[in-house]
Design a protein around this motif. Structure first.
Motif, PDB file in Angstrom:
ATOM      1  N   TYR A   1      48.088  33.052  46.548  1.00 17.79           N
ATOM      2  CA  TYR A   1      48.559  31.986  47.424  1.00 17.79           C
ATOM      3  C   TYR A   1      49.075  30.818  46.587  1.00 17.79           C
ATOM      4  O   TYR A   1      50.131  30.248  46.878  1.00 17.79           O
ATOM      5  N   GLU A   2      48.328  30.435  45.551  1.00 20.34           N
ATOM      6  CA  GLU A   2      48.725  29.318  44.695  1.00 20.34           C
ATOM      7  C   GLU A   2      50.056  29.592  44.011  1.00 20.34           C
ATOM      8  O   GLU A   2      50.893  28.690  43.880  1.00 20.34           O
ATOM      9  N   VAL A   3      50.283  30.822  43.570  1.00 23.72           N
ATOM     10  CA  VAL A   3      51.580  31.173  42.972  1.00 23.72           C
ATOM     11  C   VAL A   3      52.684  30.971  44.001  1.00 23.72           C
ATOM     12  O   VAL A   3      53.700  30.323  43.728  1.00 23.72           O
TER      13      VAL A   3
ATOM     14  N   ALA B   1      52.524  29.530  34.576  1.00 30.51           N
ATOM     15  CA  ALA B   1      51.267  29.848  33.880  1.00 30.51           C
ATOM     16  C   ALA B   1      50.540  28.570  33.475  1.00 30.51           C
ATOM     17  O   ALA B   1      49.325  28.443  33.666  1.00 30.51           O
ATOM     18  N   GLY B   2      51.281  27.600  32.934  1.00 28.75           N
ATOM     19  CA  GLY B   2      50.669  26.344  32.515  1.00 28.75           C
ATOM     20  C   GLY B   2      50.061  25.589  33.683  1.00 28.75           C
ATOM     21  O   GLY B   2      48.953  25.071  33.592  1.00 28.75           O
ATOM     22  N   GLY B   3      50.777  25.528  34.792  1.00 28.31           N
ATOM     23  CA  GLY B   3      50.285  24.814  35.964  1.00 28.31           C
ATOM     24  C   GLY B   3      49.058  25.453  36.582  1.00 28.31           C
ATOM     25  O   GLY B   3      48.218  24.780  37.167  1.00 28.31           O
ATOM     26  N   LEU B   4      48.954  26.776  36.441  1.00 25.87           N
ATOM     27  CA  LEU B   4      47.819  27.497  37.022  1.00 25.87           C
ATOM     28  C   LEU B   4      46.714  27.772  36.002  1.00 25.87           C
ATOM     29  O   LEU B   4      45.721  28.417  36.323  1.00 25.87           O
TER      30      LEU B   4
ATOM     31  N   SER C   1      49.558  36.823  29.747  1.00 24.95           N
ATOM     32  CA  SER C   1      49.198  38.112  30.353  1.00 24.95           C
ATOM     33  C   SER C   1      48.607  37.922  31.746  1.00 24.95           C
ATOM     34  O   SER C   1      48.824  38.740  32.640  1.00 24.95           O
ATOM     35  N   GLY C   2      47.902  36.818  31.958  1.00 18.50           N
ATOM     36  CA  GLY C   2      47.334  36.537  33.276  1.00 18.50           C
ATOM     37  C   GLY C   2      48.403  36.303  34.321  1.00 18.50           C
ATOM     38  O   GLY C   2      48.327  36.821  35.437  1.00 18.50           O
ATOM     39  N   ILE C   3      49.443  35.530  33.964  1.00 17.89           N
ATOM     40  CA  ILE C   3      50.510  35.278  34.935  1.00 17.89           C
ATOM     41  C   ILE C   3      51.324  36.552  35.145  1.00 17.89           C
ATOM     42  O   ILE C   3      51.763  36.829  36.262  1.00 17.89           O
ATOM     43  N   THR C   4      51.494  37.347  34.102  1.00 14.89           N
ATOM     44  CA  THR C   4      52.223  38.613  34.244  1.00 14.89           C
ATOM     45  C   THR C   4      51.513  39.533  35.224  1.00 14.89           C
ATOM     46  O   THR C   4      52.141  40.104  36.119  1.00 14.89           O
TER      47      THR C   4
ATOM     48  N   ALA D   1      40.739  38.794  36.285  1.00 11.85           N
ATOM     49  CA  ALA D   1      41.041  40.180  35.963  1.00 11.85           C
ATOM     50  C   ALA D   1      41.125  40.932  37.273  1.00 11.85           C
ATOM     51  O   ALA D   1      40.121  41.237  37.881  1.00 11.85           O
ATOM     52  N   GLU D   2      42.342  41.162  37.722  1.00 12.11           N
ATOM     53  CA  GLU D   2      42.553  41.898  38.962  1.00 12.11           C
ATOM     54  C   GLU D   2      43.429  43.105  38.656  1.00 12.11           C
ATOM     55  O   GLU D   2      44.550  43.202  39.123  1.00 12.11           O
ATOM     56  N   PRO D   3      42.929  44.031  37.812  1.00 12.88           N
ATOM     57  CA  PRO D   3      43.758  45.175  37.495  1.00 12.88           C
ATOM     58  C   PRO D   3      44.091  45.960  38.747  1.00 12.88           C
ATOM     59  O   PRO D   3      43.233  46.207  39.585  1.00 12.88           O
ATOM     60  N   GLY D   4      45.353  46.289  38.871  1.00 13.76           N
ATOM     61  CA  GLY D   4      45.785  47.080  40.021  1.00 13.76           C
ATOM     62  C   GLY D   4      45.796  46.297  41.314  1.00 13.76           C
ATOM     63  O   GLY D   4      45.911  46.878  42.386  1.00 13.76           O
TER      64      GLY D   4
END
Length: 190
Positions: free
Chosen positions: A63-65, A83-86, A91-94, A178-181
Motif C-alpha cells: 500500500y505504501e509503495v 527505496a530511500g523513502g521506504l 533488493s527489498g524494493i526489487t 522478507a516476502e518471498p513469492g
C-alpha cells in the motif's frame, strides 16, 4: 525481564574487560518510553497491515509503495528514491516491486534521464486498488491511533518525534520485509 530490569540484567552480563565501553543503560522512565514507542508502532502497523490484507489483499508495505508512487509526478518514481523513502534496500524494493508488477499494479520502466535506473510507474489497476484500499487505511489510522489522542497529545508527539534525527544512510534497508513469492493478486484470491 521480570521487574522491568532489562538494563540491569544486561549490565550484569557485560564483559568485565569491556568495562570502559559499558553502555549508558536506560533508566526506568527511558525504558518505558522506548518500549511504548516500539509497542505502539509495531502494534498499529501490524493492525493496519492485517486490515489491508483482509479487505484488499495488499500488505501495508505494498500500500505504501502504491501511495508514494501515486503522489509522484506522472505516477512515476525512481526506484532508488522509493527505496530511500521506504527505508528499503535495493533488493527489498526489487522484491516488493516484483510482486506489484506480477499483480499488474505497477510497471517497471527505464528511467528516461539515466538508462541504468528504473522507475516504478502506477498502472490504472494500481490506482484503482489504491483508491479502493485508501478508506480502509485512513479509517484504521484514525481508529487505532489518531482518535485515541487529543489534539494537544498529537501536537506534542509530532514535536517530540521531529526532534529525533534519523540517519537516513544507517536506516536504509532497515525495514525490509522478507516476502518471498509475495503476490498481492494471489492473496486477494483474484
Amino acid at each position: 525481564m521480570p521487574g522491568g530490569r532489562y538494563h540491569e540484567h544486561m549490565a550484569e552480563r557485560a564483559p568485565t574487560e569491556a568495562a570502559e565501553r559499558t553502555p549508558n543503560w536506560l533508566s526506568e522512565p527511558e525504558m518505558r518510553s522506548w518500549r511504548a514507542l516500539i509497542d505502539v508502532t509495531t502494534g498499529v502497523l501490524a493492525t493496519l497491515d492485517n486490515e489491508l490484507r483482509a479487505e484488499h489483499g495488499l500488505s501495508l508495505g505494498e500500500y505504501e509503495v502504491l501511495a508514494r508512487v501515486s503522489e509522484a509526478p506522472d505516477h512515476s518514481m525512481r526506484m532508488t528514491d522509493l527505496a530511500g523513502g521506504l527505508r528499503l534496500s535495493p533488493s527489498g524494493i526489487t522484491r516488493r516491486i516484483d510482486g506489484l508488477v506480477r499483480a499488474g499494479l505497477v510497471e517497471r520502466q527505464q528511467c528516461p534521464s539515466d538508462r541504468r535506473g528504473s522507475n516504478a510507474v502506477l498502472t490504472k489497476e494500481g490506482m484503482r486498488r489504491l483508491r479502493a484500499a485508501a478508506p480502509v487505511h485512513v479509517r484504521g489510522v484514525r481508529e487505532h491511533f489518531i482518535d485515541q489522542l487529543s489534539a494537544q497529545q498529537l501536537a506534542d508527539l509530532a514535536a517530540a518525534l521531529s526532534s529525533v534525527d534519523v540517519d537516513r544512510a544507517r536506516a536504509a534497508g532497515g525495514c525490509d520485509e522478507a516476502e518471498p513469492g509475495a503476490d498481492p493478486e494471489a492473496r486477494a484470491g483474484r
